[in-house]
Design an enzyme around this catalytic site. Structure first.
Site, PDB file in Angstrom:
ATOM      1  N   THR A 148     -10.229  12.501   0.053  1.00  0.00           N
ATOM      2  CA  THR A 148     -11.019  11.951   1.089  1.00  0.00           C
ATOM      3  C   THR A 148     -10.629  10.629   1.603  1.00  0.00           C
ATOM      4  OG1 THR A 148     -12.881  11.365  -0.285  1.00  0.00           O
ATOM      5  CG2 THR A 148     -12.859  13.488   0.168  1.00  0.00           C
ATOM      6  N   ASP A 195       1.845   0.435  -1.529  1.00  0.00           N
ATOM      7  CA  ASP A 195       0.622   0.197  -2.365  1.00  0.00           C
ATOM      8  C   ASP A 195       0.876  -1.076  -3.002  1.00  0.00           C
ATOM      9  OD1 ASP A 195      -1.030   0.308  -4.688  1.00  0.00           O
ATOM     10  OD2 ASP A 195      -1.349   2.599  -4.255  1.00  0.00           O
ATOM     11  N   ASP A 206       0.296  -1.073  -6.969  1.00  0.00           N
ATOM     12  CA  ASP A 206       1.494  -0.608  -7.834  1.00  0.00           C
ATOM     13  C   ASP A 206       2.544  -1.683  -7.755  1.00  0.00           C
ATOM     14  OD1 ASP A 206       0.232   1.808  -8.242  1.00  0.00           O
ATOM     15  OD2 ASP A 206       1.221   2.933  -6.651  1.00  0.00           O
ATOM     16  N   ARG A 236     -10.140   4.657  -4.544  1.00  0.00           N
ATOM     17  CA  ARG A 236     -10.027   5.487  -3.210  1.00  0.00           C
ATOM     18  C   ARG A 236      -9.749   6.997  -3.779  1.00  0.00           C
ATOM     19  NH1 ARG A 236      -6.184   4.316   1.745  1.00  0.00           N
ATOM     20  NH2 ARG A 236      -4.527   4.812   0.071  1.00  0.00           N
TER      21      ARG A 236
END
Length: 209
Positions: free
Chosen positions: A108, A200, A203, A104
Site C-alpha cells: 500500500t 533506497d 539500503d 512503509r
C-alpha cells in the site's frame, strides 16, 4: 503556507551527484550524506533567534550575539534519517536527538509507526525532522503529526531529495512546516521511488543491498 526551499549550493549539488551514482560505495554514500546535512544545516538554522550577551575579549568588554533560548531538536525518521544526524550535530553539538520509527507497507506504500521518542522539552526547541527522501510524503506527514503531538510548535522538515508529490502532500497536511531540500526531482515511478532519485537511501547508507 509552507515554503519549499531548494538549497542549490554548488558543493551540495556536486556531492549529491556522486551519491546518485549507483556504483558509489556505502562508505562514500554515508560520508557524502553527512557532509551535505552539515552544509544544509547552515541554511536551515539561518533564522535562529539571537540575544545580546556581554563578554570580555582579551582586549575589552563587549556586547555580542548568541543563540537565544533552547537550541535544536534533531528528529530522524528511522532508519535512513540517522545518516543526517551527525552532520547537524557538528554544527550544534548541544542539540537533543529524538527518534521516529516508521516503515512503509510494500503493497500500500502507507507508513506505520513502530517507535517514537522525543526530548521532554521539545516544545521549547526548533525541531528539525530529517529524512533523506521525500517520496510520497506519507511517512514525513505522519512523522510531523507525531512531533506536533509531543508539543513541538516550531518545526522544519529537511530532506535530501524530494518528489513533487511528496512536497504537495506535506504542504497540504502541514502548511505551517517549511521544507528544505537539496534537490526537487521529476516524479515518482510506479513503485513510489523518486525519479531520477538515488535508490533506497536506507539500503545504501547501511550497505544492505
Amino acid at each position: 503556507m509552507s515554503t519549499l526551499h531548494v538549497i542549490d549550493h554548488p558543493l551540495i549539488q556536486h556531492k549529491l551527484t556522486i551519491m546518485r551514482r549507483k556504483n558509489t560505495p556505502s562508505k562514500d554514500f554515508r560520508t557524502l550524506l553527512d557532509e551535505i546535512a552539515m552544509l544544509m544545516g547552515y541554511e536551515v538554522t539561518r533564522n535562529l533567534p539571537l540575544e545580546d550577551v556581554e563578554i570580555e575579549t582579551p582586549i575589552c568588554k563587549t556586547t555580542q550575539k548568541r543563540i537565544a533560548g533552547k537550541k535544536l531538536a534533531i528528529i530522524p525518521i528511522l532508519r535512513a534519517g540517522l545518516g543526517m544526524v551527525d552532520g547537524l550535530l557538528k554544527l550544534v553539538p548541544v542539540a537533543r536527538v529524538g527518534h521516529i520509527g516508521l516503515y512503509r507497507d510494500p503493497e500500500t506504500h502507507e507508513p506505520h509507526e513502530y517507535y517514537c521518542k522525543m526530548p521532554k522539552d521539545i516544545e521549547e526547541r526548533l525541531a528539525i525532522v530529517v529524512d533523506p527522501m521525500l517520496a510520497t510524503g506519507g511517512s514525513a506527514s505522519d512523522a510531523l503529526k507525531l512531533v506536533k503531538g509531543h508539543g513541538a510548535k516550531n518545526i522544519i522538515l529537511m530532506c535530501l531529495v524530494a518528489a513533487p508529490e511528496g512536497v504537495a502532500k506535506v504542504q497540504a497536511d502541514h502548511p505551517d512546516v517549511d521544507i528544505y531540500v537539496a534537490a526537487l526531482d521529476e516524479k515518482l515511478n510506479d513503485h513510489a521511488y523518486i525519479v531520477p532519485g538515488l535508490g533506497d537511501a536506507g539500503d545504501r547508507i547501511f550497505g544492505i543491498k
